[in-house]
Design a protein around this motif. Structure first.
Motif, mmCIF file in Angstrom:
data_model
loop_
_atom_site.group_PDB
_atom_site.id
_atom_site.type_symbol
_atom_site.label_atom_id
_atom_site.label_comp_id
_atom_site.label_asym_id
_atom_site.label_seq_id
_atom_site.Cartn_x
_atom_site.Cartn_y
_atom_site.Cartn_z
ATOM 1 N N ASP A 1 8.888 10.203 4.312
ATOM 2 C CA ASP A 1 9.701 9.282 3.647
ATOM 3 C C ASP A 1 11.179 8.827 4.190
ATOM 4 O O ASP A 1 11.774 10.119 4.522
ATOM 5 C CB ASP A 1 9.936 9.465 2.001
ATOM 6 C CG ASP A 1 8.541 9.286 1.447
ATOM 7 O OD1 ASP A 1 7.526 8.563 1.596
ATOM 8 O OD2 ASP A 1 8.488 10.239 0.447
ATOM 9 N N HIS A 2 11.628 7.841 4.272
ATOM 10 C CA HIS A 2 13.145 7.348 4.650
ATOM 11 C C HIS A 2 13.503 8.478 5.561
ATOM 12 O O HIS A 2 14.550 8.888 5.958
ATOM 13 C CB HIS A 2 13.997 7.822 3.263
ATOM 14 C CG HIS A 2 13.908 6.951 2.486
ATOM 15 N ND1 HIS A 2 13.926 5.597 2.747
ATOM 16 C CD2 HIS A 2 13.956 7.048 1.121
ATOM 17 C CE1 HIS A 2 13.749 4.806 1.501
ATOM 18 N NE2 HIS A 2 13.643 5.613 0.509
ATOM 19 N N SER B 1 4.688 10.318 1.705
ATOM 20 C CA SER B 1 3.816 9.585 1.174
ATOM 21 C C SER B 1 2.407 9.368 1.535
ATOM 22 O O SER B 1 2.428 9.541 2.797
ATOM 23 C CB SER B 1 4.509 8.221 0.760
ATOM 24 O OG SER B 1 5.649 8.176 0.020
ATOM 25 N N LYS C 1 4.469 3.818 -1.326
ATOM 26 C CA LYS C 1 5.845 3.519 -1.026
ATOM 27 C C LYS C 1 6.536 2.645 -1.974
ATOM 28 O O LYS C 1 7.382 2.899 -2.452
ATOM 29 C CB LYS C 1 5.828 2.676 0.241
ATOM 30 C CG LYS C 1 5.528 3.654 1.578
ATOM 31 C CD LYS C 1 6.461 4.850 2.019
ATOM 32 C CE LYS C 1 6.171 5.548 3.178
ATOM 33 N NZ LYS C 1 7.273 6.574 3.561
ATOM 34 N N ARG D 1 7.461 6.444 -3.494
ATOM 35 C CA ARG D 1 7.591 7.450 -2.295
ATOM 36 C C ARG D 1 7.206 8.944 -2.944
ATOM 37 O O ARG D 1 7.248 9.137 -4.195
ATOM 38 C CB ARG D 1 8.705 7.535 -1.685
ATOM 39 C CG ARG D 1 8.980 6.160 -0.692
ATOM 40 C CD ARG D 1 10.190 6.296 0.094
ATOM 41 N NE ARG D 1 10.158 5.000 1.147
ATOM 42 C CZ ARG D 1 10.466 3.831 0.757
ATOM 43 N NH1 ARG D 1 11.073 3.596 -0.634
ATOM 44 N NH2 ARG D 1 10.611 2.886 1.473
ATOM 45 N N ASN D 2 7.197 9.866 -2.146
ATOM 46 C CA ASN D 2 6.878 11.323 -2.636
ATOM 47 C C ASN D 2 5.532 11.266 -3.434
ATOM 48 O O ASN D 2 5.745 11.667 -4.617
ATOM 49 C CB ASN D 2 8.089 11.907 -3.295
ATOM 50 C CG ASN D 2 7.881 13.407 -3.211
ATOM 51 O OD1 ASN D 2 6.821 14.033 -2.652
ATOM 52 N ND2 ASN D 2 8.810 13.973 -3.968
#
Ligand code: GH3
Ligand code: MG
Ligand code: MG
Ligand code: MG
Length: 315
Positions: A195-196, A278, A306, A310-311
């Motif tokens: 993520d990110h 994710s 997403k 996310r996560n």
């Protein structure tokens, strides 16, 4: 070795010392129906610090090869009772490639070289040649095997994480799919994305980003070893493929893994940060699907993960 006082020979000698060390203990097989020749070549090779196995004909050679899977080079005579060298070479090639076991044909027959090479031998040396040539060819062929093995390793493994690199990952996935489709097995395809991750790089730097990927790769290898096929198919994108009984429980294992990643402390110097992942986990029957369609559906699930914040793992 005959060493002349010219630069080429001196260079060869220097390389040879490195070779002897690299090839020490390497297992080779000498196949010849003449006990005198066998013993002589064996002694020569043992002085090169190779581990030598012996066989008196092709039939015995196949048995010795089967019992000693580490044998990397076979030196074979041409004419022998029960099974000759050419037949032996062809039989070896049915199951082992030229990068797996090298065959060095040793013969005195006219025109034997071409026949041997066509049967799958890596190389040929005449019995009338100097023993020095035989030794040079032994080491050259062992070196080539190492080179081929290293090249394959470089092509198939992702350097940063040790997981399968993209092409090999999709190849293994296709193999698994083919088997599962034949057996009517269930399959799971997981696509997993950090993520990110762009932010991680922007905030902590590319080196820190690499470190995070390396640690994530290590965790993936530990958590999902065989029979799960794990690969890095993109920059911060990883895939898992599994078939049969191991599919069961995969969503739970994935959820536990997501949680473990969340708690992983990535530290570089005096800075510490965390990453999250994710994942899209597709469970499907292998029958009536293609690997591409399974990956596309897993990707759609990853997209949902997403979208939902996310996560998380979406099954
Ligand atoms: P999202 O949560 O939507 O996945 O956001 P993201 O920032 O992770 O996604 P995006 O695809 O925009 O960016 C992926 C980033 O991963 C961009 C690229 O710089 C970084 N990246 C890809 N491969 C590597 C790598 O090998 N090392 C490092 N340090 N960064 C990498
Ligand atoms: Mg013979
Ligand atoms: Mg991505
Ligand atoms: Mg990402």
């Amino acid at each position: 070795y005959v060493v002349k006082r010219n630069p080429e020979d001196m260079q060869y000698l220097i390389r040879l010392v490195a070779r002897l060390a690299a090839n020490e203990g390497t297992e080779v097989l000498v196949v010849d129906d003449s006990p005198v020749w066998r013993a002589h070549i064996a002694a020569l090779l043992r002085r090169q610090r190779l581990t030598v196995h012996l066989a008196a004909d092709g039939v015995e050679a196949l048995e010795v090869l089967e019992a000693n899977r580490n044998i990397r080079l076979v030196l074979t005579d041409h004419f022998m009772p029960r099974m000759d060298g050419e037949t032996l070479t062809a039989r070896i090639r049915r199951s082992r490639g030229i990068e797996d076991v090298a065959v060095l044909a040793v013969s005195s027959g006219e025109g034997a070289a071409a026949q041997f090479l066509k049967s799958g031998a890596n190389d040929y040396v005449s019995k009338q040649a100097a023993f020095e040539e035989l030794l040079c060819r032994v080491h050259m062929n062992l070196d080539l095997l190492d080179l081929m093995r290293r090249n394959r390793e470089l092509a198939e493994r992702d350097e940063l994480t040790g997981l399968y690199a993209r092409r090999r990952f999709f190849e293994r996935a296709a193999d698994l799919h083919r088997h599962a489709a034949r057996a009517g097995d269930a399959m799971a395809v997981v696509m997993l994305d950090v993520d990110h991750f762009k932010r991680v790089n922007d905030t902590y730097g590319h080196v820190a980003g690499d470190l995070a990927l390396r640690q994530l790769g290590m965790m993936l290898r530990r958590a999902f070893d065989e029979p799960v096929v794990a690969g890095r198919y993109g920059g911060e994108e990883f895939g898992l493929v599994v078939a049969g009984a191991s599919v069961q429980g995969l969503p739970d294992r994935l959820e536990a893994f997501r949680h473990d990643v969340e708690r992983l402390e990535v530290s570089l110097g005096d800075r510490m940060f965390w990453i999250t992942i994710s994942a899209g986990c597709l469970l499907a029957s292998a029958c009536g699907s293609t690997p591409d369609s399974l990956f596309a559906r897993a990707d759609a699930l990853l997209y949902q993960a997403k979208q939902q914040g996310r996560n998380r793992v979406v099954v």
